[in-house]
Write a protein that holds these residues in place. Sequence first.
Motif, mmCIF file in Angstrom:
data_model
loop_
_atom_site.group_PDB
_atom_site.id
_atom_site.type_symbol
_atom_site.label_atom_id
_atom_site.label_comp_id
_atom_site.label_asym_id
_atom_site.label_seq_id
_atom_site.Cartn_x
_atom_site.Cartn_y
_atom_site.Cartn_z
ATOM 1 N N ALA A 271 0.831 -1.207 0.000
ATOM 2 C CA ALA A 271 0.000 0.000 0.000
ATOM 3 C C ALA A 271 0.861 1.250 0.000
ATOM 4 C CB ALA A 271 -0.929 -0.014 1.210
ATOM 5 N N ALA A 272 1.938 1.241 0.795
ATOM 6 C CA ALA A 272 2.837 2.393 0.840
ATOM 7 C C ALA A 272 3.523 2.599 -0.505
ATOM 8 C CB ALA A 272 3.878 2.193 1.943
ATOM 9 N N LYS A 273 3.913 1.516 -1.152
ATOM 10 C CA LYS A 273 4.560 1.583 -2.459
ATOM 11 C C LYS A 273 3.620 2.195 -3.498
ATOM 12 C CE LYS A 273 7.162 0.344 -6.054
ATOM 13 N NZ LYS A 273 8.387 1.098 -6.418
ATOM 14 N N ILE A 274 2.393 1.701 -3.538
ATOM 15 C CA ILE A 274 1.421 2.199 -4.514
ATOM 16 C C ILE A 274 1.078 3.660 -4.239
ATOM 17 C CG2 ILE A 274 -0.947 1.932 -5.350
ATOM 18 C CD1 ILE A 274 -0.647 -1.081 -4.869
ATOM 19 N N SER A 275 0.914 4.012 -2.964
ATOM 20 C CA SER A 275 0.588 5.395 -2.600
ATOM 21 C C SER A 275 1.677 6.357 -3.043
ATOM 22 C CB SER A 275 0.389 5.506 -1.086
ATOM 23 O OG SER A 275 -0.730 4.759 -0.668
ATOM 24 N N THR A 276 2.925 5.916 -2.962
ATOM 25 C CA THR A 276 4.053 6.762 -3.340
ATOM 26 C C THR A 276 4.168 6.912 -4.848
ATOM 27 O OG1 THR A 276 5.278 6.089 -1.369
ATOM 28 C CG2 THR A 276 6.558 7.041 -3.164
ATOM 29 N N ASP A 277 3.941 5.819 -5.571
ATOM 30 C CA ASP A 277 4.216 5.803 -7.008
ATOM 31 C C ASP A 277 3.056 6.249 -7.887
ATOM 32 O OD1 ASP A 277 6.662 4.821 -6.319
ATOM 33 O OD2 ASP A 277 6.553 2.995 -7.522
ATOM 34 N N CYS A 278 1.838 5.854 -7.536
ATOM 35 C CA CYS A 278 0.722 5.977 -8.480
ATOM 36 C C CYS A 278 0.000 7.319 -8.386
ATOM 37 C CB CYS A 278 -0.279 4.846 -8.252
ATOM 38 S SG CYS A 278 0.370 3.219 -8.658
ATOM 39 N N GLU A 279 -0.521 7.744 -9.516
ATOM 40 C CA GLU A 279 -1.302 8.973 -9.591
ATOM 41 C C GLU A 279 -2.690 8.757 -8.995
ATOM 42 O OE1 GLU A 279 -0.268 11.785 -10.615
ATOM 43 O OE2 GLU A 279 1.460 11.465 -11.916
ATOM 44 N N GLY A 280 -3.323 9.855 -8.559
ATOM 45 C CA GLY A 280 -4.698 9.788 -8.099
ATOM 46 C C GLY A 280 -5.610 9.308 -9.215
ATOM 47 N N GLY A 281 -6.593 8.489 -8.868
ATOM 48 C CA GLY A 281 -7.505 7.942 -9.862
ATOM 49 C C GLY A 281 -7.121 6.559 -10.334
ATOM 50 N N ALA A 282 -5.881 6.143 -10.068
ATOM 51 C CA ALA A 282 -5.461 4.796 -10.451
ATOM 52 C C ALA A 282 -6.235 3.768 -9.628
ATOM 53 C CB ALA A 282 -3.962 4.627 -10.228
ATOM 54 N N CYS A 283 -6.444 2.596 -10.206
ATOM 55 C CA CYS A 283 -7.181 1.540 -9.521
ATOM 56 C C CYS A 283 -6.236 0.439 -9.055
ATOM 57 C CB CYS A 283 -8.243 0.948 -10.446
ATOM 58 S SG CYS A 283 -9.660 2.047 -10.718
ATOM 59 N N VAL A 284 -6.561 -0.132 -7.910
ATOM 60 C CA VAL A 284 -5.764 -1.206 -7.328
ATOM 61 C C VAL A 284 -6.646 -2.439 -7.182
ATOM 62 C CG1 VAL A 284 -4.308 -1.909 -5.401
ATOM 63 C CG2 VAL A 284 -4.413 0.503 -6.063
ATOM 64 N N MET A 285 -6.220 -3.539 -7.781
ATOM 65 C CA MET A 285 -6.961 -4.794 -7.733
ATOM 66 C C MET A 285 -6.271 -5.753 -6.765
ATOM 67 S SD MET A 285 -7.192 -5.204 -11.876
ATOM 68 C CE MET A 285 -7.847 -6.875 -11.811
ATOM 69 N N SER A 286 -7.054 -6.408 -5.941
ATOM 70 C CA SER A 286 -6.489 -7.399 -5.026
ATOM 71 C C SER A 286 -7.411 -8.608 -4.960
ATOM 72 C CB SER A 286 -6.308 -6.810 -3.626
ATOM 73 O OG SER A 286 -5.798 -7.796 -2.740
ATOM 74 N N TYR A 287 -6.830 -9.777 -5.141
ATOM 75 C CA TYR A 287 -7.604 -11.015 -5.086
ATOM 76 C C TYR A 287 -7.463 -11.640 -3.699
ATOM 77 C CZ TYR A 287 -9.391 -15.621 -6.435
ATOM 78 O OH TYR A 287 -10.113 -16.787 -6.512
ATOM 79 N N ARG A 288 -8.585 -11.838 -3.050
ATOM 80 C CA ARG A 288 -8.699 -12.477 -1.733
ATOM 81 C C ARG A 288 -8.299 -11.583 -0.570
ATOM 82 N NH1 ARG A 288 -7.181 -18.936 -2.199
ATOM 83 N NH2 ARG A 288 -8.797 -19.442 -3.735
ATOM 84 N N PHE A 289 -7.136 -10.941 -0.628
ATOM 85 C CA PHE A 289 -6.654 -10.192 0.524
ATOM 86 C C PHE A 289 -7.000 -8.710 0.414
ATOM 87 C CE2 PHE A 289 -3.996 -13.947 0.130
ATOM 88 C CZ PHE A 289 -4.070 -14.460 1.411
ATOM 89 N N ARG A 290 -7.299 -8.106 1.556
ATOM 90 C CA ARG A 290 -7.699 -6.702 1.603
ATOM 91 C C ARG A 290 -6.492 -5.796 1.814
ATOM 92 N NH1 ARG A 290 -13.323 -6.204 2.612
ATOM 93 N NH2 ARG A 290 -14.319 -8.227 2.928
#
Length: 236
Positions: A163-182
Amino acid sequence: MSTQDALQVQSDWRRYAVLGAVGSTFVGSILLMSPFVVMQLRSELPYMSTPRRKVLKALKFISERQSKRMTEEKSNTTNTRNFYDLGSGDGEAVLAAAEAGWTATGIEMNPTLWLISQLRRCWSSADVRQRSRFVLGDMFQQRLDSADAVMIFGVKPLMPRIAAKISTDCEGGACVMSYRFRIPTEGNGNGSTKEDNDRSNGGKLDAEMVYDEEEMRVWQMSTSVPRPAGSESADD
């Protein structure tokens, strides 16, 4: 040499050839699987293929949602959609995304799974090969700046770091997909529990859960908090 001796020699050579082939196959299998076993023992991220049908269904939802948002905002953004799979395993999700028209990148640190992915890519259609690629390396060392959708199949202990990695790298509006785990998120009403968030040690995603079907979940990152320009991941 008598005929009987000649037949015996021929029989012996056949037996040795069969034993050699079996032995070579056995040794080759061990050499091929050893990186897989070692990486599974060392890694916090287990290997389990994500069903293609669920990936395609979630990607269709994301495409429609992002297209609607761009229309409402009258955005001139290019139609190219970038998909990243962190820990891409056998490449199933990446190839599915490429088949659906996404420019797809898989990041995998297990050499055996990476090789399997590359072979599957070679056997795919020309369009899929053109739109897909696989990187052998650590997901935390790869930049995700251009990602429109990021997919993960992690486990609870690893989710805050992801989550920290994605928050740092990705622009607002990007979508994050996760299978099974929250994924731990800001607040407790976006598909993550209070227990998950309390254990996140600050690694949370500022995002809203917008899709939840058949254990596949999608969060859309907030557009109100843009990613700092020139920011670097703490793990880079």
